[in-house]
Scaffold this motif. Structure first.
Motif, PDB file in Angstrom:
ATOM      1  N   ASP A   1       0.843  -1.198   0.000  1.00 43.64           N
ATOM      2  CA  ASP A   1       0.000   0.000   0.000  1.00 43.64           C
ATOM      3  C   ASP A   1       0.880   1.250   0.000  1.00 43.64           C
ATOM      4  O   ASP A   1       1.808   1.368   0.803  1.00 43.64           O
ATOM      5  CB  ASP A   1      -0.908   0.013   1.232  1.00 43.64           C
ATOM      6  CG  ASP A   1      -1.952  -1.090   1.194  1.00 43.64           C
ATOM      7  OD1 ASP A   1      -2.253  -1.570   0.089  1.00 43.64           O
ATOM      8  OD2 ASP A   1      -2.458  -1.463   2.272  1.00 43.64           O
TER       9      ASP A   1
ATOM     10  N   TYR B   1       0.506   5.043   0.689  1.00 43.85           N
ATOM     11  CA  TYR B   1      -0.384   6.084   1.197  1.00 43.85           C
ATOM     12  C   TYR B   1      -0.112   7.433   0.539  1.00 43.85           C
ATOM     13  O   TYR B   1      -0.955   8.334   0.609  1.00 43.85           O
ATOM     14  CB  TYR B   1      -0.241   6.202   2.717  1.00 43.85           C
ATOM     15  CG  TYR B   1      -0.737   4.986   3.475  1.00 43.85           C
ATOM     16  CD1 TYR B   1      -1.565   4.050   2.863  1.00 43.85           C
ATOM     17  CD2 TYR B   1      -0.374   4.772   4.796  1.00 43.85           C
ATOM     18  CE1 TYR B   1      -2.022   2.948   3.560  1.00 43.85           C
ATOM     19  CE2 TYR B   1      -0.825   3.666   5.506  1.00 43.85           C
ATOM     20  CZ  TYR B   1      -1.647   2.746   4.875  1.00 43.85           C
ATOM     21  OH  TYR B   1      -2.102   1.647   5.556  1.00 43.85           O
ATOM     22  N   ASP B   2       1.031   7.575  -0.084  1.00 47.18           N
ATOM     23  CA  ASP B   2       1.327   8.838  -0.766  1.00 47.18           C
ATOM     24  C   ASP B   2       0.532   8.980  -2.065  1.00 47.18           C
ATOM     25  O   ASP B   2       0.173  10.088  -2.462  1.00 47.18           O
ATOM     26  CB  ASP B   2       2.831   8.940  -1.076  1.00 47.18           C
ATOM     27  CG  ASP B   2       3.676   8.936   0.191  1.00 47.18           C
ATOM     28  OD1 ASP B   2       3.155   9.324   1.243  1.00 47.18           O
ATOM     29  OD2 ASP B   2       4.855   8.525   0.105  1.00 47.18           O
ATOM     30  N   THR B   3       0.275   7.837  -2.725  1.00 50.59           N
ATOM     31  CA  THR B   3      -0.435   7.864  -4.010  1.00 50.59           C
ATOM     32  C   THR B   3      -1.839   7.285  -3.928  1.00 50.59           C
ATOM     33  O   THR B   3      -2.569   7.289  -4.920  1.00 50.59           O
ATOM     34  CB  THR B   3       0.364   7.065  -5.057  1.00 50.59           C
ATOM     35  OG1 THR B   3       0.424   5.685  -4.655  1.00 50.59           O
ATOM     36  CG2 THR B   3       1.780   7.605  -5.199  1.00 50.59           C
ATOM     37  N   ASN B   4      -2.194   6.736  -2.731  1.00 49.66           N
ATOM     38  CA  ASN B   4      -3.474   6.044  -2.559  1.00 49.66           C
ATOM     39  C   ASN B   4      -3.610   4.857  -3.524  1.00 49.66           C
ATOM     40  O   ASN B   4      -4.711   4.494  -3.949  1.00 49.66           O
ATOM     41  CB  ASN B   4      -4.658   6.997  -2.742  1.00 49.66           C
ATOM     42  CG  ASN B   4      -4.740   8.020  -1.637  1.00 49.66           C
ATOM     43  OD1 ASN B   4      -4.475   7.718  -0.469  1.00 49.66           O
ATOM     44  ND2 ASN B   4      -5.077   9.257  -1.991  1.00 49.66           N
TER      45      ASN B   4
ATOM     46  N   GLN C   1      -1.122   1.068  -4.936  1.00 49.08           N
ATOM     47  CA  GLN C   1      -0.222   0.015  -4.489  1.00 49.08           C
ATOM     48  C   GLN C   1       0.996  -0.039  -5.392  1.00 49.08           C
ATOM     49  O   GLN C   1       0.884   0.101  -6.615  1.00 49.08           O
ATOM     50  CB  GLN C   1      -0.930  -1.361  -4.494  1.00 49.08           C
ATOM     51  CG  GLN C   1      -1.941  -1.545  -3.367  1.00 49.08           C
ATOM     52  CD  GLN C   1      -2.348  -3.004  -3.235  1.00 49.08           C
ATOM     53  OE1 GLN C   1      -2.775  -3.625  -4.194  1.00 49.08           O
ATOM     54  NE2 GLN C   1      -2.221  -3.539  -2.035  1.00 49.08           N
TER      55      GLN C   1
ATOM     56  N   TYR D   1       3.827  -0.768   4.379  1.00 47.86           N
ATOM     57  CA  TYR D   1       3.224   0.280   3.573  1.00 47.86           C
ATOM     58  C   TYR D   1       4.260   1.371   3.301  1.00 47.86           C
ATOM     59  O   TYR D   1       5.318   1.433   3.950  1.00 47.86           O
ATOM     60  CB  TYR D   1       1.986   0.862   4.247  1.00 47.86           C
ATOM     61  CG  TYR D   1       2.235   1.459   5.616  1.00 47.86           C
ATOM     62  CD1 TYR D   1       2.556   2.815   5.770  1.00 47.86           C
ATOM     63  CD2 TYR D   1       2.134   0.675   6.756  1.00 47.86           C
ATOM     64  CE1 TYR D   1       2.781   3.358   7.026  1.00 47.86           C
ATOM     65  CE2 TYR D   1       2.363   1.205   8.019  1.00 47.86           C
ATOM     66  CZ  TYR D   1       2.681   2.549   8.140  1.00 47.86           C
ATOM     67  OH  TYR D   1       2.907   3.092   9.386  1.00 47.86           O
TER      68      TYR D   1
ATOM     69  N   SER E   1       4.907   5.432   3.164  1.00 43.57           N
ATOM     70  CA  SER E   1       4.411   6.713   3.640  1.00 43.57           C
ATOM     71  C   SER E   1       5.592   7.693   3.686  1.00 43.57           C
ATOM     72  O   SER E   1       6.662   7.346   4.213  1.00 43.57           O
ATOM     73  CB  SER E   1       3.793   6.586   5.031  1.00 43.57           C
ATOM     74  OG  SER E   1       3.341   7.844   5.508  1.00 43.57           O
TER      75      SER E   1
END
Length: 792
Positions: free
Chosen positions: A658, A660-663, A665, A764, A766
């Motif tokens: 995942d 989280y910076d690009t929403n 994978q 993930y 981030s």
């Protein structure tokens, strides 16, 4: 590792340093009426035991002079016992057993178990071996000293939710039967022994098969098969009281009783059990109870048996694990129930009751033809309860609440997730045994009717309608199989084995929690052949086998979208084994190669319906060597050891993380990485010292190499290797008041090692960096248990 391997090397060397005794006791066991030799008869001479070979012969070597109790038993024959004085260099016996007047052969077990000559890796545990370790821990912990086994427990002390892996394969790949009846959960394919507390107290034998094995009933075996048998015949009345107490306020109380044979035909056996523990992990309490009832009618040709047993468990949830950041400062931390402000929610529990009904009929048409059928029903019902803080009403299908003109969209609440199911079916087998041929034809059908639903018993700022269910999805799984097995004697020393199974599986799921529109109806047809050959001579056995296994995905795997449904898994299992044994010594080696096509593994990928499910990887394998041995070195010392070396690899797969910076994978390709939870080395060692006849002192050791918690072989996502030792004292107390009185004291984790046999990892991205969050399931440090077993 060096200390353990050094100890293991010494143990294996001592297997060849046999004690110097001068006498031989040998002979043959036959049927008194037909004079046919009896293979596989059990013989004990004092404390040493052996079984007859294919010609009915047995041998005890290097026996000391003296007087011994000789006992012989064989299914279908009356028990034989006599005092034997050993004083000559060679004592030769010819013992003829009387056929039993009752039908005693448990065909329901024979149909699924591997015989002594079957070309598969297997371990058999007797009732005596089970009972000496049965102090309240669950069945996986009783198997901890068998080859390639790694066990773990959520609560950290072997009570409550427990699990095991065999050759790196988890419970979803281990086929479990109870008296030949399938036990694995039909949907998840897992096995939850917490639903049958203290079932081991009713078990009289266990067979562990590693690899595909000879499994015929239930879900396909992809790593191992576990057969448990309870249908024991007790000729004399008995009563037993088994009690133990240990660390973490752990109690086990068991009462067993049996009528013996009534009027020459009837028998009744019963058990009541209660187990409770506070657990090692915070609030990981267990409140477990169970009963077992079995009644049978027998005559010379037939037997009819009915079993009714049930277990009820209430355990405080401990399945969240301990965060890595707390592992060295707060090892017993339990985040369950902490969403509630203030003190943790006191009813964050799992509650389940499972009841089993089993009916068996065995009949011998002649001395060569016999038949068995069994019908069963397993009824399961229960829920787990959770406190959820600030939960959105929309997630539960509830309208927002308006108070004083303010719209409230969320509230604290308590939810229950229920499982209500029926699992029922029938099995049968027809066996023909004549001379060197044994042929079995069998099969069965099962049906699972299950309902998954959720309720909201309490909402802080709203109230749901009475009997409101925020989800309600049913599922049906049907399974039909037929098989034929043929074991054939080729000359004097060779035995061939062939097995062919056809299995059809249909699984229908009408929606999933969080994805009600996903309807799945999948059908699978499997053909599973097995073949092998065994060479046996003079206590030596050499075998080779090939087996093909096919396995359907489990319920969670189907939560992929209709366009991305999982495929079946296929495994080719090659086994090459050697064994040499006599009355005082045994050594065995097994080389295996398990080659997978489309094995399902977790990759982290989120599919288009938002679920993280397993993905088929094209090629993977397990290659290993299992060594085991035991020796009675003298009347005062014996040793048993096993060690397994393995290489477990996935040829290539893609990891999804995942971002989280690009929403989205990120995809990372991997090649030739270790399969998760598959240590390269697993070993066990038991040293027994008998200072006097009634007292046994044991040192039990276990080594498990490092394990990776995912399939990336990342050193930051691993479980460290561990070496732990237990000490046990078993004292047989001689008293005229009781038939049997035994005191057991055991200290687990003798040197207070901090270790974690199980865990999980989540990764993930981030802020442009990869973040790894690991969770662990620690086992308790030094702890004790004390048991007192009394038999009347």
């Amino acid at each position: 590792m060096k200390k353990f391997l050094g100890t293991m090397s010494l143990a294996f060397l001592t297997l060849f340093a046999l004690a110097q005794n001068k006498m031989l006791v040998k002979g043959i066991i036959t049927d008194k009426q037909s004079r046919v030799p009896l293979a596989g008869a059990s013989i004990s001479l004092g404390s040493i035991r052996t079984v007859t070979d294919e010609t009915g012969h047995f041998l005890f070597s290097r026996v000391g002079a003296g007087s011994y109790r000789l006992a012989v038993s064989s299914i279908g024959y009356q028990f034989f016992s006599q005092e034997l004085a050993v004083k000559d260099a060679v004592t030769e016996l010819n013992i003829a057993l009387e056929p039993a007047v009752l039908y005693l052969e448990p065909l329901e077990v024979k149909a699924v178990r591997a015989s002594d000559k079957a070309p598969f890796a297997k371990t058999n545990l007797s009732k005596e071996e089970i009972s000496k370790n049965n102090l309240g821990q669950d069945i996986p912990f009783l198997l901890n000293q068998t080859p390639s086994v790694v066990v773990n427990a959520d609560a950290g002390n072997g009570v409550g939710y427990t699990a095991m892996r065999i050759r790196g394969s988890d419970a979803t790949r281990i086929n479990v039967t109870l008296n030949g009846i399938p036990y694995n959960d039909a949907e998840s394919m897992g096995t939850f022994f917490v639903n049958l507390p203290d079932f081991a107290s009713s078990v009289n034998s266990i067979q562990v098969q590693r690899g595909v094995g000879t499994s015929s009933n239930g879900a396909s075996a992809f790593g191992a098969t576990l057969n448990l048998a309870t249908n024991e015949y007790n000729e004399k009345p008995y009563a037993e009281f088994n009690n133990s107490f240990g660390s973490f306020n752990t109690w086990k109380n068991t009462v067993r009783a049996g009528s013996g044979l009534i009027d020459g035909h009837f028998t009744i056996d019963a058990r009541l059990s209660k187990i409770s523990s506070d657990g090692y992990i915070d609030r990981a309490t267990s409140d477990l109870s169970s009963f077992y009832l079995s009644t049978a009618w027998m005559n010379k040709r037939s037997s009819l048996r009915f079993n009714l047993f049930s277990g009820k468990e209430k355990t405080y949830q401990a399945w969240y694990g301990v965060a890595e950041s707390l592992l060295h400062t707060d090892r017993t931390n339990n985040p369950a129930g902490t969403e509630k402000s203030g003190a943790p929610y006191d009813n964050q529990t799992d509650n389940y009751t499972q009841t089993h009904y089993q009916l068996f009929f065995n009949h011998a048409f002649s001395n060569t033809w016999s038949f068995n059928t069994a019908a069963f029903l397993t009824r399961g019902y229960g829920y787990y309860e959770e406190y959820k803080a600030d939960a959105a009403f929309s997630k539960y299908g509830l309208p927002n609440v308006t108070i004083g003109g303010t719209t409230i969209t969320s509230s604290d609440l308590v939810r229950q997730r229920w499982l209500d199911n029926y699992f029922y079916g029938q099995t049968f087998s027809l066996r023909h045994k004549n001379g060197g041929n044994e042929f079995t034809f069998g099969g069965g059908w099962t049906r699972y009717d299950g309902t998954h639903f959720g309720t909201l018993p309490w909402i802080q700022l709203s109230s749901a309608p009475k009997d409101y269910r925020y989800y309600d999805y049913d599922a049906v799984k049907k399974d039909v199989n037929f098989y034929a097995k043929w074991q054939h004697q080729l000359g004097r020393y060779f035995t061939s084995f062939a097995d062919l199974q056809y299995r059809n599986v249909n699984h229908t799921m009408n929606g999933f929690q969080g994805n009600p529109q996903l309807l799945v109806n999948r059908n699978f047809n499997f053909i599973n052949p097995k073949a092998g050959i065994t060479y046996a001579r003079n206590g030596m056995q050499l075998y080779f086998s090939y087996a093909l296994g096919n396995k359907e995905p489990n319920r969670d795997d189907f939560q992929a979208s209709p366009l991305n449904q999982p495929k079946q898994e296929t495994m080719h299992d090659f086994e090459l084994g050697f064994e040499k044994k006599n009355s005082r010594f045994r050594f065995a080696a097994d080389v295996y190669y398990m080659y997978y096509r489309n094995q399902l593994v977790l990759t982290g990928k989120i599919n288009d319906v938002g679920a993280s499910t397993r993905i088929n990887v094209p090629y993977s394998y397990r290659l290993g060597l299992e060594l085991q041995g035991s020796a009675i070195l003298s009347d005062h010392f014996n040793v048993a050891a096993n060690i397994a070396f393995s290489r477990n690899k996935i040829s290539s797969f893609t990891e999804y993380i995942d971002n989280y910076d690009t929403n989205g994978q990120d995809a990372i390709a991997h090649r030739n990485t270790n399969i998760s939870y598959s240590p390269a080395v697993v070993g066990g060692l038991t040293l027994n010292v008998l200072p006097v006849q009634q007292l046994t002192l044991s040192l039990v050791s276990k080594w498990v190499g490092k394990q990776y918690m995912d399939n990336t072989q990342n050193e930051n996502r691993k479980l460290n290797a561990f070496f732990v030792q237990d000490a046990r004292l078993s004292w047989q107390v001689n008293t005229r008041l009781f038939r049997d009185c035994r005191v057991i004291a055991q200290v687990n984790n003798l040197f207070n090692k901090q270790y974690e046999p199980n865990g999980f990892t989540y990764n993930y991205i981030s802020g442009g960096a990869t973040v790894t969050e690991n969770g662990y399931y620690p086992m308790a440090g030094t702890n004790f248990v004390f048991g007192l077993n009394i038999g009347l």
